[in-house]
Motif scaffolding. Structure first.
Motif, PDB file in Angstrom:
ATOM      1  N   THR A   1       2.027  12.032  -4.835  1.00  0.00           N
ATOM      2  CA  THR A   1       2.500  13.205  -5.726  1.00  0.00           C
ATOM      3  C   THR A   1       1.749  12.850  -7.574  1.00  0.00           C
ATOM      4  O   THR A   1       2.116  13.835  -7.606  1.00  0.00           O
ATOM      5  CB  THR A   1       3.867  12.280  -6.342  1.00  0.00           C
ATOM      6  OG1 THR A   1       3.840  10.762  -7.180  1.00  0.00           O
ATOM      7  CG2 THR A   1       5.192  12.010  -5.028  1.00  0.00           C
ATOM      8  N   ASN A   2       1.045  11.833  -7.801  1.00  0.00           N
ATOM      9  CA  ASN A   2       0.389  12.082  -9.322  1.00  0.00           C
ATOM     10  C   ASN A   2      -0.865  12.532  -8.645  1.00  0.00           C
ATOM     11  O   ASN A   2      -1.045  13.965  -9.211  1.00  0.00           O
ATOM     12  CB  ASN A   2       0.162  11.356  -9.876  1.00  0.00           C
ATOM     13  CG  ASN A   2       1.378  10.647 -10.196  1.00  0.00           C
ATOM     14  OD1 ASN A   2       2.642  11.134 -10.201  1.00  0.00           O
ATOM     15  ND2 ASN A   2       1.666   9.576 -10.221  1.00  0.00           N
ATOM     16  N   LEU A   3      -1.825  12.836  -7.919  1.00  0.00           N
ATOM     17  CA  LEU A   3      -2.805  13.257  -7.308  1.00  0.00           C
ATOM     18  C   LEU A   3      -3.387  14.134  -6.807  1.00  0.00           C
ATOM     19  O   LEU A   3      -4.499  15.136  -6.191  1.00  0.00           O
ATOM     20  CB  LEU A   3      -4.242  11.814  -7.018  1.00  0.00           C
ATOM     21  CG  LEU A   3      -3.992  11.031  -8.356  1.00  0.00           C
ATOM     22  CD1 LEU A   3      -4.764   9.969  -7.683  1.00  0.00           C
ATOM     23  CD2 LEU A   3      -4.449  11.726  -9.338  1.00  0.00           C
ATOM     24  N   GLY A   4      -1.786  14.663  -5.664  1.00  0.00           N
ATOM     25  CA  GLY A   4      -1.850  15.454  -4.630  1.00  0.00           C
ATOM     26  C   GLY A   4      -2.518  15.606  -3.795  1.00  0.00           C
ATOM     27  O   GLY A   4      -3.010  16.449  -2.697  1.00  0.00           O
ATOM     28  N   MET A   5      -3.097  13.509  -3.110  1.00  0.00           N
ATOM     29  CA  MET A   5      -3.344  13.413  -1.867  1.00  0.00           C
ATOM     30  C   MET A   5      -2.713  14.082  -0.751  1.00  0.00           C
ATOM     31  O   MET A   5      -1.499  13.827  -0.680  1.00  0.00           O
ATOM     32  CB  MET A   5      -4.192  12.138  -2.394  1.00  0.00           C
ATOM     33  CG  MET A   5      -4.912  12.012  -3.774  1.00  0.00           C
ATOM     34  SD  MET A   5      -5.866  10.462  -3.760  1.00  0.00           S
ATOM     35  CE  MET A   5      -7.300  10.690  -2.708  1.00  0.00           C
ATOM     36  N   ILE A   6      -3.743  14.050   0.145  1.00  0.00           N
ATOM     37  CA  ILE A   6      -3.112  14.216   1.543  1.00  0.00           C
ATOM     38  C   ILE A   6      -3.783  12.873   2.604  1.00  0.00           C
ATOM     39  O   ILE A   6      -4.880  12.199   2.085  1.00  0.00           O
ATOM     40  CB  ILE A   6      -3.856  15.235   2.295  1.00  0.00           C
ATOM     41  CG1 ILE A   6      -4.976  15.510   2.815  1.00  0.00           C
ATOM     42  CG2 ILE A   6      -2.405  15.961   1.931  1.00  0.00           C
ATOM     43  CD1 ILE A   6      -4.941  16.882   3.229  1.00  0.00           C
ATOM     44  N   GLY A   7      -3.142  12.676   3.561  1.00  0.00           N
ATOM     45  CA  GLY A   7      -3.764  12.115   4.466  1.00  0.00           C
ATOM     46  C   GLY A   7      -4.997  12.590   5.293  1.00  0.00           C
ATOM     47  O   GLY A   7      -5.230  13.315   5.479  1.00  0.00           O
TER      48      GLY A   7
ATOM     49  N   LEU B   1       0.629  -1.268  -0.315  1.00  0.00           N
ATOM     50  CA  LEU B   1       0.056   0.447  -0.188  1.00  0.00           C
ATOM     51  C   LEU B   1       1.112   1.275   0.403  1.00  0.00           C
ATOM     52  O   LEU B   1       0.700   1.927  -0.874  1.00  0.00           O
ATOM     53  CB  LEU B   1      -1.123   0.014   1.290  1.00  0.00           C
ATOM     54  CG  LEU B   1      -1.336  -0.693   0.738  1.00  0.00           C
ATOM     55  CD1 LEU B   1      -2.355  -1.020   2.703  1.00  0.00           C
ATOM     56  CD2 LEU B   1      -3.150  -1.076   0.321  1.00  0.00           C
ATOM     57  N   GLU B   2       1.724   0.829   0.490  1.00  0.00           N
ATOM     58  CA  GLU B   2       2.963   2.491   0.187  1.00  0.00           C
ATOM     59  C   GLU B   2       3.049   2.689  -0.777  1.00  0.00           C
ATOM     60  O   GLU B   2       3.173   3.686  -1.411  1.00  0.00           O
ATOM     61  CB  GLU B   2       4.222   1.658   1.190  1.00  0.00           C
ATOM     62  CG  GLU B   2       4.461   1.761   2.013  1.00  0.00           C
ATOM     63  CD  GLU B   2       5.272   0.816   3.019  1.00  0.00           C
ATOM     64  OE1 GLU B   2       6.270   0.640   2.631  1.00  0.00           O
ATOM     65  OE2 GLU B   2       5.524   0.446   4.567  1.00  0.00           O
ATOM     66  N   ALA B   3       3.392   2.471  -2.242  1.00  0.00           N
ATOM     67  CA  ALA B   3       3.899   2.424  -3.112  1.00  0.00           C
ATOM     68  C   ALA B   3       2.437   3.448  -3.667  1.00  0.00           C
ATOM     69  O   ALA B   3       2.414   4.451  -4.726  1.00  0.00           O
ATOM     70  CB  ALA B   3       3.836   1.360  -4.725  1.00  0.00           C
ATOM     71  N   VAL B   4       1.553   2.502  -3.257  1.00  0.00           N
ATOM     72  CA  VAL B   4      -0.162   3.529  -4.309  1.00  0.00           C
ATOM     73  C   VAL B   4      -1.059   4.528  -3.242  1.00  0.00           C
ATOM     74  O   VAL B   4      -0.294   5.670  -3.732  1.00  0.00           O
ATOM     75  CB  VAL B   4      -1.685   2.050  -3.419  1.00  0.00           C
ATOM     76  CG1 VAL B   4      -2.176   2.867  -3.725  1.00  0.00           C
ATOM     77  CG2 VAL B   4      -1.417   1.027  -4.104  1.00  0.00           C
ATOM     78  N   GLU B   5       0.064   5.005  -1.734  1.00  0.00           N
ATOM     79  CA  GLU B   5       0.409   5.991  -1.410  1.00  0.00           C
ATOM     80  C   GLU B   5       0.913   7.589  -1.679  1.00  0.00           C
ATOM     81  O   GLU B   5       0.653   8.295  -1.937  1.00  0.00           O
ATOM     82  CB  GLU B   5       0.141   6.148   0.319  1.00  0.00           C
ATOM     83  CG  GLU B   5      -0.201   7.313   1.151  1.00  0.00           C
ATOM     84  CD  GLU B   5       0.368   6.734   2.317  1.00  0.00           C
ATOM     85  OE1 GLU B   5       0.729   7.662   3.145  1.00  0.00           O
ATOM     86  OE2 GLU B   5       0.308   5.985   2.622  1.00  0.00           O
ATOM     87  N   GLU B   6       1.788   6.700  -1.997  1.00  0.00           N
ATOM     88  CA  GLU B   6       3.362   7.674  -2.752  1.00  0.00           C
ATOM     89  C   GLU B   6       2.873   7.856  -4.300  1.00  0.00           C
ATOM     90  O   GLU B   6       3.061   9.265  -4.592  1.00  0.00           O
ATOM     91  CB  GLU B   6       4.477   7.097  -3.400  1.00  0.00           C
ATOM     92  CG  GLU B   6       5.576   7.664  -3.284  1.00  0.00           C
ATOM     93  CD  GLU B   6       6.604   6.717  -3.579  1.00  0.00           C
ATOM     94  OE1 GLU B   6       7.732   7.752  -4.755  1.00  0.00           O
ATOM     95  OE2 GLU B   6       6.559   5.778  -3.287  1.00  0.00           O
ATOM     96  N   ARG B   7       2.004   7.705  -4.915  1.00  0.00           N
ATOM     97  CA  ARG B   7       1.464   7.547  -5.991  1.00  0.00           C
ATOM     98  C   ARG B   7       0.603   8.298  -5.867  1.00  0.00           C
ATOM     99  O   ARG B   7      -0.083   9.757  -7.120  1.00  0.00           O
ATOM    100  CB  ARG B   7       0.971   6.413  -7.148  1.00  0.00           C
ATOM    101  CG  ARG B   7       2.137   5.518  -7.167  1.00  0.00           C
ATOM    102  CD  ARG B   7       1.723   5.675  -9.273  1.00  0.00           C
ATOM    103  NE  ARG B   7       3.055   4.598  -9.542  1.00  0.00           N
ATOM    104  CZ  ARG B   7       3.662   5.302 -10.245  1.00  0.00           C
ATOM    105  NH1 ARG B   7       3.160   6.060 -11.371  1.00  0.00           N
ATOM    106  NH2 ARG B   7       5.177   4.218 -11.106  1.00  0.00           N
ATOM    107  N   ALA B   8      -0.649   8.434  -5.141  1.00  0.00           N
ATOM    108  CA  ALA B   8      -1.818   9.148  -4.576  1.00  0.00           C
ATOM    109  C   ALA B   8      -1.082  11.047  -4.313  1.00  0.00           C
ATOM    110  O   ALA B   8      -2.172  11.699  -5.100  1.00  0.00           O
ATOM    111  CB  ALA B   8      -2.195   8.741  -3.925  1.00  0.00           C
TER     112      ALA B   8
END
Length: 90
Positions: free
Chosen positions: A73-79, A64-71
């Motif tokens: 950097t690419n989508l500008g999402m935050i936790g 899930l870490e890679a998915v979170e990183e993509r979200a």
């Protein structure tokens, strides 16, 4: 006898010319060796790229870490419990 020697010498000259100047001679061999070396370098570069992409695909499938990183950097999402700060340059 002289005509046989003349024919053989002519054949020798023609064959030598084809060897050193013709497309299927030494220049052609050198050109093909250069093309083979270039293609091998390209293949090595592409194999390395494929290995990296394969590792990234595996990481995206399993972690899930890679998915979170993509979200991020690419989508500008935050936790959920994070605060977003945007710094503007003057």
């Amino acid at each position: 006898m002289k005509s046989v020697i003349a024919i053989l010498l002519t054949a020798l000259v023609v064959l030598q010319y084809q060897l050193w100047q013709g497309d299927r001679g030494m220049p052609g061999v050198h050109r093909l060796e250069t093309a083979i070396a270039s293609q091998r370098e390209e293949n090595a570069r592409l194999e390395d790229r494929n290995r990296r992409l394969g590792a990234e695909v595996l990481d995206l499938k399993e972690g899930l870490e890679a998915v979170e990183e993509r979200a991020r950097t690419n989508l500008g999402m935050i936790g959920r419990d994070e605060i977003f700060y945007q710094v503007l340059e003057p």
